[in-house]
Design a protein around this motif. Structure first.
Motif, PDB file in Angstrom:
ATOM      1  N   UNK A  75     -74.730  10.023 -19.953  1.00 32.17           N
ATOM      2  CA  UNK A  75     -73.700   9.031 -20.269  1.00 32.17           C
ATOM      3  C   UNK A  75     -73.809   8.611 -21.731  1.00 32.17           C
ATOM      4  N   UNK A  76     -72.861   7.813 -22.174  1.00 29.44           N
ATOM      5  CA  UNK A  76     -72.866   7.374 -23.573  1.00 29.44           C
ATOM      6  C   UNK A  76     -74.060   6.466 -23.870  1.00 29.44           C
ATOM      7  N   UNK A  77     -74.573   5.787 -22.869  1.00 31.56           N
ATOM      8  CA  UNK A  77     -75.709   4.888 -23.099  1.00 31.56           C
ATOM      9  C   UNK A  77     -77.034   5.643 -23.200  1.00 31.56           C
ATOM     10  N   UNK A  78     -77.009   6.945 -22.957  1.00 30.76           N
ATOM     11  CA  UNK A  78     -78.251   7.726 -22.946  1.00 30.76           C
ATOM     12  C   UNK A  78     -78.450   8.555 -24.206  1.00 30.76           C
ATOM     13  N   UNK A  79     -77.599   8.387 -25.212  1.00 27.09           N
ATOM     14  CA  UNK A  79     -77.855   9.055 -26.488  1.00 27.09           C
ATOM     15  C   UNK A  79     -79.165   8.519 -27.073  1.00 27.09           C
ATOM     16  N   UNK A  80     -79.893   9.367 -27.783  1.00 25.09           N
ATOM     17  CA  UNK A  80     -81.096   8.932 -28.492  1.00 25.09           C
ATOM     18  C   UNK A  80     -80.695   8.184 -29.756  1.00 25.09           C
ATOM     19  N   UNK A  81     -81.159   6.953 -29.912  1.00 23.62           N
ATOM     20  CA  UNK A  81     -80.855   6.227 -31.140  1.00 23.62           C
ATOM     21  C   UNK A  81     -81.814   6.674 -32.241  1.00 23.62           C
ATOM     22  N   UNK A  82     -81.245   7.158 -33.344  1.00 23.96           N
ATOM     23  CA  UNK A  82     -82.049   7.654 -34.451  1.00 23.96           C
ATOM     24  C   UNK A  82     -82.411   6.524 -35.390  1.00 23.96           C
ATOM     25  N   UNK A  83     -81.452   5.677 -35.685  1.00 23.63           N
ATOM     26  CA  UNK A  83     -81.784   4.454 -36.416  1.00 23.63           C
ATOM     27  C   UNK A  83     -80.743   3.378 -36.149  1.00 23.63           C
ATOM     28  N   UNK A  84     -81.144   2.147 -36.450  1.00 17.35           N
ATOM     29  CA  UNK A  84     -80.355   0.963 -36.137  1.00 17.35           C
ATOM     30  C   UNK A  84     -79.391   0.643 -37.272  1.00 17.35           C
ATOM     31  N   UNK A  85     -78.657  -0.456 -37.157  1.00 19.36           N
ATOM     32  CA  UNK A  85     -77.640  -0.774 -38.156  1.00 19.36           C
ATOM     33  C   UNK A  85     -78.200  -1.024 -39.548  1.00 19.36           C
ATOM     34  N   UNK A  86     -77.288  -1.424 -40.443  1.00 15.17           N
ATOM     35  CA  UNK A  86     -77.667  -1.731 -41.824  1.00 15.17           C
ATOM     36  C   UNK A  86     -78.830  -2.739 -41.848  1.00 15.17           C
ATOM     37  N   UNK A  87     -79.686  -2.728 -42.883  1.00 16.03           N
ATOM     38  CA  UNK A  87     -79.555  -1.894 -44.088  1.00 16.03           C
ATOM     39  C   UNK A  87     -79.841  -0.427 -43.815  1.00 16.03           C
ATOM     40  N   UNK A  88     -79.340   0.445 -44.674  1.00 13.94           N
ATOM     41  CA  UNK A  88     -79.394   1.870 -44.453  1.00 13.94           C
ATOM     42  C   UNK A  88     -80.648   2.477 -45.062  1.00 13.94           C
ATOM     43  N   UNK A  89     -81.495   3.055 -44.270  1.00 14.53           N
ATOM     44  CA  UNK A  89     -82.662   3.760 -44.828  1.00 14.53           C
ATOM     45  C   UNK A  89     -82.220   5.065 -45.471  1.00 14.53           C
ATOM     46  N   UNK A  90     -83.077   5.637 -46.275  1.00 15.81           N
ATOM     47  CA  UNK A  90     -82.708   6.862 -46.969  1.00 15.81           C
ATOM     48  C   UNK A  90     -82.728   8.085 -46.079  1.00 15.81           C
TER      49      UNK A  90
ATOM     50  N   UNK B 156     -77.773  13.705 -29.305  1.00 18.33           N
ATOM     51  CA  UNK B 156     -77.691  14.089 -27.897  1.00 18.33           C
ATOM     52  C   UNK B 156     -79.071  14.030 -27.262  1.00 18.33           C
ATOM     53  N   UNK B 157     -79.132  13.543 -26.040  1.00 19.64           N
ATOM     54  CA  UNK B 157     -80.390  13.528 -25.297  1.00 19.64           C
ATOM     55  C   UNK B 157     -80.791  14.951 -24.928  1.00 19.64           C
ATOM     56  N   UNK B 158     -79.769  15.784 -24.717  1.00 23.76           N
ATOM     57  CA  UNK B 158     -80.004  17.186 -24.358  1.00 23.76           C
ATOM     58  C   UNK B 158     -78.946  18.033 -25.033  1.00 23.76           C
ATOM     59  N   UNK B 159     -79.348  19.127 -25.656  1.00 20.09           N
ATOM     60  CA  UNK B 159     -78.404  19.974 -26.360  1.00 20.09           C
ATOM     61  C   UNK B 159     -78.246  19.576 -27.810  1.00 20.09           C
ATOM     62  N   UNK B 160     -77.264  20.170 -28.463  1.00 13.93           N
ATOM     63  CA  UNK B 160     -77.094  19.983 -29.901  1.00 13.93           C
ATOM     64  C   UNK B 160     -76.193  18.823 -30.267  1.00 13.93           C
ATOM     65  N   UNK B 161     -75.128  18.607 -29.476  1.00 11.78           N
ATOM     66  CA  UNK B 161     -74.090  17.677 -29.904  1.00 11.78           C
ATOM     67  C   UNK B 161     -73.566  16.850 -28.737  1.00 11.78           C
ATOM     68  N   UNK B 162     -72.499  16.084 -28.994  1.00 10.61           N
ATOM     69  CA  UNK B 162     -71.949  15.194 -27.969  1.00 10.61           C
ATOM     70  C   UNK B 162     -71.437  15.969 -26.765  1.00 10.61           C
ATOM     71  N   UNK B 163     -70.783  17.104 -27.015  1.00  7.41           N
ATOM     72  CA  UNK B 163     -70.257  17.903 -25.904  1.00  7.41           C
ATOM     73  C   UNK B 163     -71.398  18.390 -25.013  1.00  7.41           C
ATOM     74  N   UNK B 164     -72.501  18.841 -25.625  1.00 10.97           N
ATOM     75  CA  UNK B 164     -73.666  19.280 -24.840  1.00 10.97           C
ATOM     76  C   UNK B 164     -74.263  18.108 -24.057  1.00 10.97           C
ATOM     77  N   UNK B 165     -74.333  16.962 -24.691  1.00 15.54           N
ATOM     78  CA  UNK B 165     -74.903  15.767 -24.064  1.00 15.54           C
ATOM     79  C   UNK B 165     -74.166  15.426 -22.771  1.00 15.54           C
ATOM     80  N   UNK B 166     -72.841  15.390 -22.834  1.00 10.61           N
ATOM     81  CA  UNK B 166     -72.064  15.053 -21.641  1.00 10.61           C
ATOM     82  C   UNK B 166     -72.064  16.194 -20.626  1.00 10.61           C
ATOM     83  N   UNK B 167     -72.060  17.425 -21.130  1.00  9.05           N
ATOM     84  CA  UNK B 167     -72.072  18.576 -20.216  1.00  9.05           C
ATOM     85  C   UNK B 167     -73.350  18.607 -19.386  1.00  9.05           C
ATOM     86  N   UNK B 168     -74.423  18.040 -19.940  1.00  7.08           N
ATOM     87  CA  UNK B 168     -75.691  17.983 -19.217  1.00  7.08           C
ATOM     88  C   UNK B 168     -75.735  16.832 -18.220  1.00  7.08           C
ATOM     89  N   UNK B 169     -74.652  16.069 -18.153  1.00  4.61           N
ATOM     90  CA  UNK B 169     -74.565  15.000 -17.167  1.00  4.61           C
ATOM     91  C   UNK B 169     -75.001  13.639 -17.652  1.00  4.61           C
TER      92      UNK B 169
END
Length: 285
Positions: free
Chosen positions: A265-280, A250-263
């Motif tokens: 959009x789905x494109x504004x989530x913080x990307x933590x990591x990209x696709x495979x291969x999978x880092x540890x 979530x860009x703001x708050x703890x989870x998806x519900x908080x993220x949307x409640x803060x106004x």
């Protein structure tokens, strides 16, 4: 004075949300018999009664199996809650919490590929969660445990909203995985295709992952240590199964519900990591 058909409308909305086709004929709303695998669309008749709704499956010659299939009990058929008994509150609000004043605020029904009820999760107003499985031999239509006395699971392990998940996968849509049902509904309400496992963090299994074979997946990690560990575990089970996996927060708050409640959009989530291969370690905060 005309009473609003609360239970009738609630049931009609539920069937529509499940993707079930209904039609009016002979003074009744009719639908197929999902209680026995489905057949002609007029097998189950739903009528407005004096204090609620009357449901009758002509093949089952009753309503118990149909109610179990949609995650309802007899108490859900009434427009108003049933009178409390000396032993326990009415079934439509009852949840097996230690404090009897707790009330049900949400119910999440887990269904299989054929939209048959596998088990459910009931949430109370104090954030207690109780899991149940259908049981036609009880007054509530439920048994409030998924295992036997030896801890052996008695129901299948399926992801939440499995029928919708399979449709989205067939349409080559991205599948979002959240930590809980509330967040799943927040994602779905914003036009996304989402799922989760029952029981919260740490309960995702390899069995859940098998349903995502070949899919593009986005995991929403809760912004805490259990959320980070849960996301790591989900990703590990998807290795070699999913086509791609992203992890976001979530860009703001703890989870998806908080993220949307803060106004946001789905494109504004913080990307933590990209696709495979999978880092540890995604380095989630």
């Amino acid at each position: 004075m005309t009473t609003e058909p609360v239970a009738f409308n609630r049931l009609a909305d539920l069937l529509s949300g499940m993707g079930e086709r209904t039609r009016y004929q002979g003074g009744a709303l009719r639908t197929r018999g999902i209680c026995h695998g489905g057949d002609a669309p007029g097998t189950v008749a739903i009528r407005q009664g004096s204090s609620g709704v009357v449901v009758h499956c002509h093949k089952c010659n009753g309503n118990a199996a149909f109610l179990a299939a949609i995650g309802w009990t007899e108490a859900d058929l009434f427009d108003q809650p049933l009178e409390r008994t000396r032993d326990r509150p009415a079934d439509d609000t009852w949840i097996p919490c230690r404090d009897r004043n707790h009330k049900r605020v949400a119910q999440y029904v887990y269904r299989d590929e054929n939209k048959q009820t596998v088990h459910g999760v009931t949430r109370c107003d104090h954030k207690c969660f109780a899991q149940w499985r259908p049981a036609t031999d009880t007054k509530t239509g439920r048994r409030w445990r998924l295992t036997d006395d030896h801890g052996n699971r008695l129901v299948r392990t399926v992801p939440y909203r499995l029928p919708e998940l399979l449709q989205a996968k067939e349409a080559d849509r991205v599948i979002w995985i959240a930590e809980g049902e509330k967040d799943v509904h927040a994602l779905v309400d914003h036009g996304l295709h989402a799922t989760c496992n029952a029981g919260g963090s740490g309960k995702w299994t390899a069995e859940h992952a098998t349903f995502l074979a070949g899919a593009d997946v986005t995991v929403v990690a809760d912004r805490d240590e259990p959320g980070r560990q849960h996301a790591l575990h989900v990703v590990a089970t998807l290795k070699g199964i999913a086509r791609s996996v992203y992890v976001v927060q979530a860009l703001q708050g703890k989870d998806a519900a908080d993220h949307f409640a803060a106004g946001h959009t789905d494109s504004e989530f913080n990307q933590v990591w990209a696709p495979m291969p999978y880092p540890g370690d995604p380095g989630a905060a």
